[in-house]
Every structure is written in structure tokens, then in C-alpha cells.
Design a protein around this motif. Structure first.
Motif, PDB file in Angstrom:
ATOM      1  N   SER A  21     -10.913   5.728   0.358  1.00 25.74           N
ATOM      2  CA  SER A  21     -11.385   5.016   1.549  1.00 25.74           C
ATOM      3  C   SER A  21     -11.307   5.860   2.809  1.00 25.74           C
ATOM      4  O   SER A  21     -11.916   5.534   3.816  1.00 25.74           O
ATOM      5  CB  SER A  21     -10.558   3.750   1.746  1.00 25.74           C
ATOM      6  OG  SER A  21     -10.669   2.936   0.606  1.00 25.74           O
ATOM      7  N   GLY A  38     -17.039   1.109  -2.452  1.00 22.39           N
ATOM      8  CA  GLY A  38     -16.243   0.148  -1.688  1.00 22.39           C
ATOM      9  C   GLY A  38     -16.725  -0.083  -0.270  1.00 22.39           C
ATOM     10  O   GLY A  38     -16.347  -1.085   0.345  1.00 22.39           O
ATOM     11  N   ALA A  62       3.811  -0.123  -5.826  1.00 23.40           N
ATOM     12  CA  ALA A  62       4.118  -1.064  -6.907  1.00 23.40           C
ATOM     13  C   ALA A  62       4.358  -0.268  -8.180  1.00 23.40           C
ATOM     14  O   ALA A  62       3.512   0.551  -8.575  1.00 23.40           O
ATOM     15  CB  ALA A  62       2.952  -2.032  -7.104  1.00 23.40           C
ATOM     16  N   HIS A  93     -16.750   1.945  -7.333  1.00 31.11           N
ATOM     17  CA  HIS A  93     -16.886   3.237  -6.664  1.00 31.11           C
ATOM     18  C   HIS A  93     -17.725   3.145  -5.392  1.00 31.11           C
ATOM     19  O   HIS A  93     -17.964   4.156  -4.745  1.00 31.11           O
ATOM     20  CB  HIS A  93     -17.461   4.286  -7.619  1.00 31.11           C
ATOM     21  CG  HIS A  93     -18.951   4.414  -7.569  1.00 31.11           C
ATOM     22  ND1 HIS A  93     -19.591   5.182  -6.628  1.00 31.11           N
ATOM     23  CD2 HIS A  93     -19.921   3.868  -8.307  1.00 31.11           C
ATOM     24  CE1 HIS A  93     -20.903   5.102  -6.812  1.00 31.11           C
ATOM     25  NE2 HIS A  93     -21.119   4.310  -7.816  1.00 31.11           N
ATOM     26  N   ASP A 103       0.837  -1.207   0.000  1.00 33.41           N
ATOM     27  CA  ASP A 103       0.000   0.000   0.000  1.00 33.41           C
ATOM     28  C   ASP A 103       0.867   1.249   0.000  1.00 33.41           C
ATOM     29  O   ASP A 103       1.667   1.461   0.921  1.00 33.41           O
ATOM     30  CB  ASP A 103      -0.917  -0.007   1.233  1.00 33.41           C
ATOM     31  CG  ASP A 103      -2.021   1.031   1.127  1.00 33.41           C
ATOM     32  OD1 ASP A 103      -2.423   1.368  -0.005  1.00 33.41           O
ATOM     33  OD2 ASP A 103      -2.501   1.487   2.182  1.00 33.41           O
TER      34      ASP A 103
HETATM   35  C1  LIG Z   1     -16.812  11.763  -1.286  1.00 37.65           C
HETATM   36  C2  LIG Z   1     -16.993  10.277  -1.427  1.00 37.65           C
HETATM   37  C3  LIG Z   1     -18.116   9.681  -0.888  1.00 37.65           C
HETATM   38  C4  LIG Z   1     -18.292   8.298  -1.009  1.00 37.65           C
HETATM   39  N1  LIG Z   1     -19.357   7.715  -0.403  1.00 37.65           N
HETATM   40  C5  LIG Z   1     -19.505   6.377  -0.447  1.00 37.65           C
HETATM   41  C6  LIG Z   1     -20.572   5.758   0.238  1.00 37.65           C
HETATM   42  O1  LIG Z   1     -21.360   6.415   0.904  1.00 37.65           O
HETATM   43  N2  LIG Z   1     -20.703   4.417   0.136  1.00 37.65           N
HETATM   44  C7  LIG Z   1     -19.833   3.647  -0.605  1.00 37.65           C
HETATM   45  O2  LIG Z   1     -20.017   2.444  -0.678  1.00 37.65           O
HETATM   46  N3  LIG Z   1     -18.781   4.219  -1.228  1.00 37.65           N
HETATM   47  C8  LIG Z   1     -18.606   5.551  -1.148  1.00 37.65           C
HETATM   48  N4  LIG Z   1     -17.540   6.132  -1.769  1.00 37.65           N
HETATM   49  C9  LIG Z   1     -16.627   5.288  -2.532  1.00 37.65           C
HETATM   50  C10 LIG Z   1     -15.623   4.549  -1.680  1.00 37.65           C
HETATM   51  O3  LIG Z   1     -14.966   5.413  -0.807  1.00 37.65           O
HETATM   52  C11 LIG Z   1     -14.642   3.880  -2.630  1.00 37.65           C
HETATM   53  O4  LIG Z   1     -15.339   2.984  -3.477  1.00 37.65           O
HETATM   54  C12 LIG Z   1     -13.584   3.079  -1.942  1.00 37.65           C
HETATM   55  O5  LIG Z   1     -12.964   3.795  -0.931  1.00 37.65           O
HETATM   56  C13 LIG Z   1     -12.559   2.629  -2.975  1.00 37.65           C
HETATM   57  O6  LIG Z   1     -11.591   1.920  -2.304  1.00 37.65           O
HETATM   58  P1  LIG Z   1     -10.259   1.480  -3.035  1.00 37.65           P
HETATM   59  O7  LIG Z   1      -9.547   0.635  -2.062  1.00 37.65           O
HETATM   60  O8  LIG Z   1     -10.578   0.962  -4.375  1.00 37.65           O
HETATM   61  O9  LIG Z   1      -9.510   2.847  -3.331  1.00 37.65           O
HETATM   62  P2  LIG Z   1      -8.600   3.770  -2.410  1.00 37.65           P
HETATM   63  O10 LIG Z   1      -9.216   4.071  -1.115  1.00 37.65           O
HETATM   64  O11 LIG Z   1      -8.229   4.943  -3.257  1.00 37.65           O
HETATM   65  O12 LIG Z   1      -7.362   2.869  -2.102  1.00 37.65           O
HETATM   66  C14 LIG Z   1      -6.412   2.521  -3.068  1.00 37.65           C
HETATM   67  C15 LIG Z   1      -5.130   2.279  -2.312  1.00 37.65           C
HETATM   68  O13 LIG Z   1      -4.168   1.827  -3.239  1.00 37.65           O
HETATM   69  C16 LIG Z   1      -2.972   2.527  -2.998  1.00 37.65           C
HETATM   70  N5  LIG Z   1      -2.219   2.535  -4.260  1.00 37.65           N
HETATM   71  C17 LIG Z   1      -2.483   3.194  -5.406  1.00 37.65           C
HETATM   72  N6  LIG Z   1      -1.567   2.932  -6.339  1.00 37.65           N
HETATM   73  C18 LIG Z   1      -0.695   2.071  -5.769  1.00 37.65           C
HETATM   74  C19 LIG Z   1       0.477   1.418  -6.214  1.00 37.65           C
HETATM   75  N7  LIG Z   1       0.953   1.595  -7.452  1.00 37.65           N
HETATM   76  N8  LIG Z   1       1.132   0.598  -5.355  1.00 37.65           N
HETATM   77  C20 LIG Z   1       0.683   0.404  -4.080  1.00 37.65           C
HETATM   78  N9  LIG Z   1      -0.428   0.996  -3.614  1.00 37.65           N
HETATM   79  C21 LIG Z   1      -1.103   1.817  -4.450  1.00 37.65           C
HETATM   80  C22 LIG Z   1      -3.405   3.911  -2.526  1.00 37.65           C
HETATM   81  O14 LIG Z   1      -2.415   4.543  -1.768  1.00 37.65           O
HETATM   82  C23 LIG Z   1      -4.612   3.545  -1.675  1.00 37.65           C
HETATM   83  O15 LIG Z   1      -4.274   3.290  -0.324  1.00 37.65           O
HETATM   84  C24 LIG Z   1     -17.327   7.513  -1.684  1.00 37.65           C
HETATM   85  C25 LIG Z   1     -16.195   8.119  -2.206  1.00 37.65           C
HETATM   86  C26 LIG Z   1     -16.011   9.485  -2.075  1.00 37.65           C
HETATM   87  C27 LIG Z   1     -14.769  10.101  -2.622  1.00 37.65           C
END
Ligand SMILES: Cc1cc2nc3c(=O)[nH]c(=O)nc-3n(C[C@H](O)[C@H](O)[C@H](O)COP(=O)(O)OP(=O)(O)OC[C@H]3O[C@@H](n4cnc5c(N)ncnc54)[C@H](O)[C@@H]3O)c2cc1C
Length: 380
Positions: A47, A336, A185, A334, A38
Motif C-alpha cells: 500500500s 487494493g 498477530a 492485488h 498492523d
Molecule cells: C508496484 C506496485 C504497483 C501497484 N499498482 C497498483 C495500482 O495502480 N492500482 C491498484 O489498484 N493496485 C496497485 N497495486 C496493488 C496494491 O498496492 C495492493 O493491492 C494493496 O496495497 C494491497 O493492500 P493490502 O492491505 O492487502 O497489503 P499491504 O499493503 O501489504 O498491507 C498489509 C498490512 O498487513 C500488515 N501485516 C502483515 N502481516 C501481519 C500480521 N501477522 N499481523 C499484523 N499485521 C500484519 C503489514 O505490515 C501491512 O501493513 C500495486 C502494487 C505494487 C507493488
């Protein structure tokens, strides 16, 4: 899968946000040895900036497997929440009393009717109600005169999303997952024995690799023959001081948290990789919240933030295994928070070699090759 070997893990998960952590926790439940890489706080991290809804109503309009998928996650959420209490000693404050989508015009209410009745016809078991102002007032006494009505489904709920991320991190590590924080990564190479991931600080090997890097998936996917055309969509959120409990149900734009604060959300903006807040949008968000619940005009706002959603071209998730390099997976969406239970309890068993969940073929990125002009269908 080998449980006690000191050699490479069975699975490398790239990304330790809600998606990667839910998948890693689920993989560990399946007995897999897992390492999560991460990136640090310099990366984009949806997140840590979301609204916390476990939201079903309206989702899957235009792609009914998404309605089924979201619902299946909501149904598994109580099991996930209880497991996190048992294993991580963290109560993520799951509440699923149903939720309201508050409407300020007849047109908006009619649109809710169209959307929810279409989904009901497609899905079957899809309970919902449309309420006019006075019916709604009986359920939510604080609503203001500008509210025309609302849609309600008993399927919706909310959690504390920061406690959820913390709980997943603790629970997965208690099950032996190695979390390598601050490791980005850079490259992934497929070879006969599996995958090598070149990080900034080292090289990691595993038979399987899961791309769960949020917006980082776009650049990583082509390394292993996958496609993840995700893009940022900005959301801004406001939060108030703690107030007496007044709102038992989550609504699409206002919810009272388990800690008593009130969250006002959340915009949907095309702003590239800009995750700054802007006063005009925050003003609109606050004004909408006060129109819904006029008493909120008197609460003090204590924090605000913006974060970037991880959006595919049509707004639906992308789940794929690489055809060119089997054993490489992409998992991105979107919603998560809503889908955390499906990721832990349905996606993870598939990655360890179990059957593919029936809904999943609909979420392959191959849909973009034939439907490049897809209009976004934005559902919270
Ligand atoms: C304002 C807002 C409101 C929302 N409301 C809701 C809601 O009410 N209900 C709901 O279900 N969802 C909601 N969401 C969506 C939800 O937050 C996301 O779907 C979820 O957090 C996505 O998680 P993720 O792990 O895919 O992405 P992220 O949280 O972005 O995590 C990705 C991780 O990968 C890491 N990373 C990236 N590239 C690399 C790399 N090359 N090597 C190693 N690590 C890397 C990053 O540092 C990060 O820690 C909302 C989002 C926002 C912005």
C-alpha cells in the motif's frame, strides 16, 4: 453490533494497509466496533509502494465477475472520495477521465481488441475504443512515433495512493476504530465466544476476525480454516521532478500525479521476497516511458522504489468466510487501490452480517483446490 460497549470490539482486522483500512472504515460506517492490528515498517507493505491507478480496462478476462466487481468499485469511488473529504479532510485526488493502454506493436493492439471485445460481449455495458496513432495523437499530443495506438475506456482513473491510505486511517479512527500500530498477530484461536488473536504485545478478542494482512495472510489463514495462497510479485516504479501539466489521462505505464510529478511503472517480476530495485529493470521502465512520451527524456528522476504485490495463483482476489470457523474472513487482492470502494462499501456490510455480494462466490479460495494448475492471468 454494539456501538458503545467498552469490552472487546465486534471485529478484529489484521493488517492496516489499503485493504484492512478500507474494510475497517466500512465496518465502522456500519456501526461496528473495530480494532485494527498492523505490523510495523519491517513488514511488506504494497500500500505504500503502488502506482495509484483505479483501473478497470482488461480486468476480468477469464473471470468476468472480476470485471463486474472492479467496475462496481470504480462506480462507488466518487462516494468514497467524497466521504474521505468530509470525514478526514483529505482530498485523495480522484480523477476518472478514462485511461489509455498504450501499445507499441500491432500484435499488442490486436490483443487489446481481443481482450476488451470479449469482456464487452460478457458484460454488456463495457465501453471502449481502439485508436490508431493519429487518432491517439489528437487526444494525447505528446505521444512518440514508436506508439502504434492505444485502447481507451472511460471507466479508468487514478488517485494519490498515499493520501488514500492516510485518509482511510484518519476517517476510520474518527469513527472510533482503534488502530494498534507495530502489533504483529502471531496466532489466532477460534473458541465458542469468537476469536483470540495472540499478538507480540497482547491478546485481543472479538466475535469476528478479518485477515487483511496482505502477504501475511498466507501464514494466518490456516489458523482459522481458511486458505490464502498468496505470493509476492515485485513491481518497480520511478518518479520524476514536478513538470508542467501535460497528461490529463492516466495510462497503464505513465501518469502525471496531482502534484505534478510523473510516475513511470511498473514491472511484474517473480523475485521472491526481494523488494530491492534493480538498474536493468528501471532502465527498461524509463525507456518505455520515453518511447511513449519522448519529452520525458529531459525530466529528472527523483525517486525510485520496489514493492511486492500480493498475488494469488490466478491473479484474482480471495474473499472467503471460514466454513470451519464462521466469523473468520479473508480479504486479499492485488488491486487494493481500485477495489478500495468495494472493500469499504460492499465487503464490510457482508462481514457485519449483510448479504454476500453477487460476485463474491467466484473469489473463494476453493477454486484453487480444483484448479491447482491455474495459469496466472496478470491484469494490472
Ligand atoms: C508496484 C506496485 C504497483 C501497484 N499498482 C497498483 C495500482 O495502480 N492500482 C491498484 O489498484 N493496485 C496497485 N497495486 C496493488 C496494491 O498496492 C495492493 O493491492 C494493496 O496495497 C494491497 O493492500 P493490502 O492491505 O492487502 O497489503 P499491504 O499493503 O501489504 O498491507 C498489509 C498490512 O498487513 C500488515 N501485516 C502483515 N502481516 C501481519 C500480521 N501477522 N499481523 C499484523 N499485521 C500484519 C503489514 O505490515 C501491512 O501493513 C500495486 C502494487 C505494487 C507493488
Amino acid at each position: 453490533m454494539t456501538q458503545n460497549s467498552t469490552a472487546s470490539p465486534d471485529v478484529l482486522v489484521i493488517g492496516g494497509g489499503l485493504v484492512g483500512s478500507a474494510v475497517a472504515y466500512g465496518l465502522a460506517r456500519e456501526g461496528a466496533r473495530v480494532t485494527v492490528l498492523d505490523e510495523d515498517d519491517g513488514g511488506f507493505r504494497a500500500s505504500r509502494g503502488n502506482f495509484g491507478l483505479v483501473w478497470i480496462q482488461g480486468k476480468g478476462y477469464g473471470l468476468s465477475p472480476y470485471a463486474r466487481w472492479s467496475r462496481s468499485s470504480a462506480q462507488r469511488w466518487p462516494l468514497l472520495a467524497q466521504s474521505l473529504v468530509d470525514e478526514a479532510r483529505v482530498d485523495v485526488a480522484l480523477r476518472q477521465p478514462g485511461g489509455f493502454h498504450i501499445c507499441f506493436s500491432d500484435e499488442e493492439l490486436a490483443e487489446r481488441h481481443k481482450r476488451l471485445s470479449t469482456l464487452q460481449a460478457e458484460i454488456g455495458d463495457y465501453p471502449f475504443e481502439l485508436l490508431n496513432h493519429s487518432e491517439l495523437r489528437e487526444r494525447l499530443p505528446g505521444i512518440g512515433p514508436a506508439v502504434v495506438g492505444a485502447s481507451y475506456t472511460p471507466m479508468d482513473g487514478h488517485v494519490n495512493p498515499l493520501k488514500l491510505l492516510r485518509a482511510l486511517h484518519v476517517a476510520m479512527q474518527r469513527r472510533g476504530v482503534r488502530l494498534v500500530s507495530g502489533e504483529r498477530a502471531e496466532r489466532i484461536a477460534a473458541g465458542p465466544g469468537g476469536f483470540s488473536v495472540q499478538g507480540r504485545r497482547g491478546v485481543y478478542h472479538a466475535a469476528r476476525v478479518v485477515l487483511a494482512a496482505g502477504l501475511g495472510n498466507r501464514a494466518l489463514a490456516p489458523h482459522v480454516g481458511l486458505n490464502a495462497p498468496v505470493a509476492p510479485n515485485r513491481g518497480q516504479v520511478l518518479v520524476s521532478e514536478r513538470v508542467e501539466p501535460f497528461l490529463r489521462y492516466p495510462t497503464i505505464n505513465v501518469r502525471q500525479t496531482d502534484e505534478g510529478t510523473v510516475q513511470f511503472g511498473d514491472s511484474m517480476e517473480e523475485a521472491g521476497f526481494n523488494d530491492f530495485t534493480t538498474t536493468p529493470i528501471l532502465r527498461q521502465i524509463a525507456a518505455r516511458g520515453v518511447r511513449a512520451f519522448p519529452m520525458l527524456a529531459h525530466v529528472r528522476l527523483v525517486r525510485m522504489w520496489a514493492a511486492l504485490r500480493v498475488y494469488s495463483p490466478d491473479g484474482f482476489p480471495i474473499y472467503d468466510q471460514s466454513e470451519a470457523h464462521p466469523g473468520a474472513f479473508v480479504v486479499t487482492c492485488h488491486s487494493g487501490v481500485t477495489l478500495a470502494a468495494a472493500h469499504a462499501l460492499r465487503i464490510a456490510p457482508w462481514i457485519t452480517g449483510g448479504p454476500m455480494p453477487a460476485e463474491l462466490p467466484a473469489f473463494s479460495a476453493r477454486r484453487f483446490a480444483t484448479d491447482a494448475a491455474a495459469e496466472p492471468i496478470l491484469a494490472h
